[in-house]
Design an enzyme around this catalytic site. Structure first.
Site, PDB file in Angstrom:
ATOM      1  N   HIS B 234       0.821  -1.222   0.000  1.00  8.53           N
ATOM      2  CA  HIS B 234       0.000   0.000   0.000  1.00  8.53           C
ATOM      3  C   HIS B 234       0.849   1.264   0.000  1.00  8.53           C
ATOM      4  CE1 HIS B 234      -3.665  -2.335   0.623  1.00  8.53           C
ATOM      5  NE2 HIS B 234      -3.022  -2.980   1.558  1.00  8.53           N
ATOM      6  N   GLU B 274      -7.808  11.805  -2.906  1.00  9.02           N
ATOM      7  CA  GLU B 274      -7.495  10.478  -3.443  1.00  9.02           C
ATOM      8  C   GLU B 274      -8.781   9.728  -3.763  1.00  9.02           C
ATOM      9  OE1 GLU B 274      -4.959   8.306  -0.765  1.00  9.02           O
ATOM     10  OE2 GLU B 274      -3.222   9.533  -1.295  1.00  9.02           O
ATOM     11  N   ARG B 291      -1.802  18.128   2.848  1.00 10.99           N
ATOM     12  CA  ARG B 291      -0.380  18.509   2.881  1.00 10.99           C
ATOM     13  C   ARG B 291       0.191  18.411   1.471  1.00 10.99           C
ATOM     14  NH1 ARG B 291       1.454  13.319   1.911  1.00 10.99           N
ATOM     15  NH2 ARG B 291       0.145  11.732   2.846  1.00 10.99           N
TER      16      ARG B 291
END
Lengths: 70, 448
Positions: B234, B274, B291
């Site tokens: 991941h 995302e 960020r």
């Protein structure tokens, strides 16, 4: 007697067995953490844990013995 | 903004120093005992020692960092990525000290840091989210009920998890019940928060994210997408933009959803939304990163924009100096993350870099944090360099990536460069046909 050794340098994150425990081959016995990665260490052999040579939080080097299985 | 303290290390600290210097802003580096010889410490205008190597005693030591900022008269703090970059309490503390936090409002960091809250906000805003429980589950039976109602396979997740830690795919009730106890225990130990939830698992997904930027005047822009499906454990290994998977229509919908997501929380600063995208190009919100990300140079090389410069300008209260219609894919860019690790097992390989010679080639950008003689310690992340290549076409970028990897010399530690070369040469990768399972499937094939 068989040694379970660290396969990388890192910190002992968790110890999953204690002396007297029966382990099977391939069972996770210690979890190491290095470079933000968790790596479970397995016992290659089945047997009884006779000694645990690491403590949670210890820094270990590649090849250091963590657990002894008889 | 006259002086920025960088609460980070390695390549990202150097990256931030570069833009600050170009804009006449002074920089302060902070460093642990393990990092005193690294290039970022020397390159900053000032450097302050903040503690021993383990991150809780140095790079996560809020008091030491605040003191360093006060002592050096820094008027802003850039948190980089990882470490304190998504820590709501830190951002709030920085502001309370009268220092500018280069990032979004603390409340937004908190909201997006909690997956359930993030999911609820996005759903209300009309951003597609993965089907699943709207609330956390309290017991294993409740988890099994939710799973039964949405259908297996499901993903069991720790609400406070991230980066692949604290999640597990469950294909039936027995495996869900087994995973529940261990995951919950680990979530408590790792994050101090054992809230769990269950959502539909998307088979063979692609991970595609949208870079966004929002100013303090309500303008939110998207800077197109990055595809980050090449992952091990991941964790991203290679990212590219534009995504070879998206058609123009899906791209537009995806980018507009990201803008909607950012507007829903009045986002200020640069950030990333995302998504996972399934085989039929349906996309679902995954999480929002509040960020600058590791892979931000992909967007920079693709669009020609400087994201750190945008961050500084937003933090100063200026308006975004670019219009949406001016943001275009000018090139195809690929980022290759060079890790200190075994190229086959992906196990960390700390040690001393005896020789370090990155390639010097046109359209090959190197963002790195080490040099010959650097000791790579087990205390921090294994990434030692990012190689960002670009070309007029995807093929050109891939070829350039291969040449760059072949000309990158690192000795003394193992690196994943041989693995990156394999990916770049892989037929399915070359055709743009890959999912987040790419690395695992490749490994399974080579074992047969």
């Amino acid at each position: 007697m068989k040694h379970v050794a660290a396969n990388m340098a890192g910190t002992v994150l968790n110890i999953l067995v204690q002396p007297g425990d029966e382990v099977s081959a391939g069972q996770d016995v210690v979890v190491l953490e290095s470079m933000k990665m968790e790596v479970p260490i397995q016992s290659e052999v089945a047997g009884k844990v006779s000694e645990v040579r690491a403590n949670i939080g210890d820094f270990v080097n590649d090849g250091d013995i963590l657990v002894i299985v008889e | 903004m006259r002086k920025v303290l960088i609460a980070n290390r390695g390549e990202i600290a150097r990256r931030i120093i570069r833009t600050c210097r170009a804009e006449g802003v002074a920089t302060v580096a902070v460093y642990s005992d393990a990092d005193s010889e690294l290039p970022f410490v020397k390159e900053a205008d000032e450097a302050v020692h903040i503690g021993p190597p383990p991150v809780p005693h140095s790079y996560l030591n809020v008091e030491a960092i605040i003191r360093a900022a006060k002592d050096t008269g820094a008027d802003a703090i850039h948190p980089g990525y990882g470490l304190l970059s998504e820590n709501e309490a830190f951002a709030r503390r920085v502001q309370e000290e009268g220092i500018v936090f280069i990032g979004p409002a603390p409340e937004v960091i908190g909201q997006m840091g909690d997956k359930l809250t993030a999911r609820r906000i996005m759903q209300q805003a009309g951003v597609p989210v993965v089907p699943g429980g709207e609330d956390s589950v309290e017991t294993v039976d409740e988890a099994a009920d939710v799973a039964a109602s949405i259908g297996y396979p499901v993903m069991l997740k720790a609400s406070a998890g991230g980066g692949g830690i604290g999640m597990q795919i469950c294909r039936d009730e027995a495996s869900l019940r087994q995973a529940y106890q261990s995951l919950r225990g680990r979530a408590k130990a790792y994050f101090g928060n054992d809230a769990m939830y269950v959502e539909k698992y998307v088979e063979r997904p692609r991970h595609i994210e949208v870079q966004i930027a929002g100013d303090q005047h309500g303008t939110v822009l998207h800077l197109l997408e990055r595809e980050c499906s090449i992952q091990r454990r991941h964790q991203k290994v290679l990212e590219e933009s534009p995504s070879p998977f998206l058609d123009p229509e899906t791209r537009e919908q995806l980018c507009q959803s990201a803008v909607l997501a950012a507007k829903a929380v009045s986002y200020t600063g640069v950030g990333t939304v995302e998504f996972i995208v399934d085989e039929s190009k349906q996309f679902y919100f995954l999480e929002m990163n509040t960020r600058l990300q590791v892979e931000h140079p992909v967007t920079e090389e693709m669009t020609g924009l400087d994201l750190v410069s945008m961050q500084l300008s937003i933090a100063r209260g200026e308006r975004l100096g670019v219009k949406q219609e001016e943001i275009k894919a000018q090139r195809h860019a690929i980022e290759l993350r060079v890790y200190a690790e075994d190229p086959v097992s992906f196990l960390p390989s700390p040690g001393t870099i005896s020789l370090y010679q990155p390639p010097a080639m046109e359209h090959v950008r190197i963002d790195d944090g080490v040099q010959s003689g650097t000791q790579v310690t087990p205390f921090y992340d294994p990434m030692i360099a990012k190689v960002i290549v670009s070309g007029a076409t995807r093929d050109e970028a891939v070829e350039r990536g291969i040449a760059a990897m072949q000309n990158f010399q690192i000795a003394g530690i193992k690196t994943n460069i041989p693995f990156l070369l394999e990916v770049l040469s892989d037929g399915r990768f070359r055709q743009g046909q890959y999912t987040t399972w790419f690395i695992q499937e490749r490994a399974a094939q080579s074992n047969n």
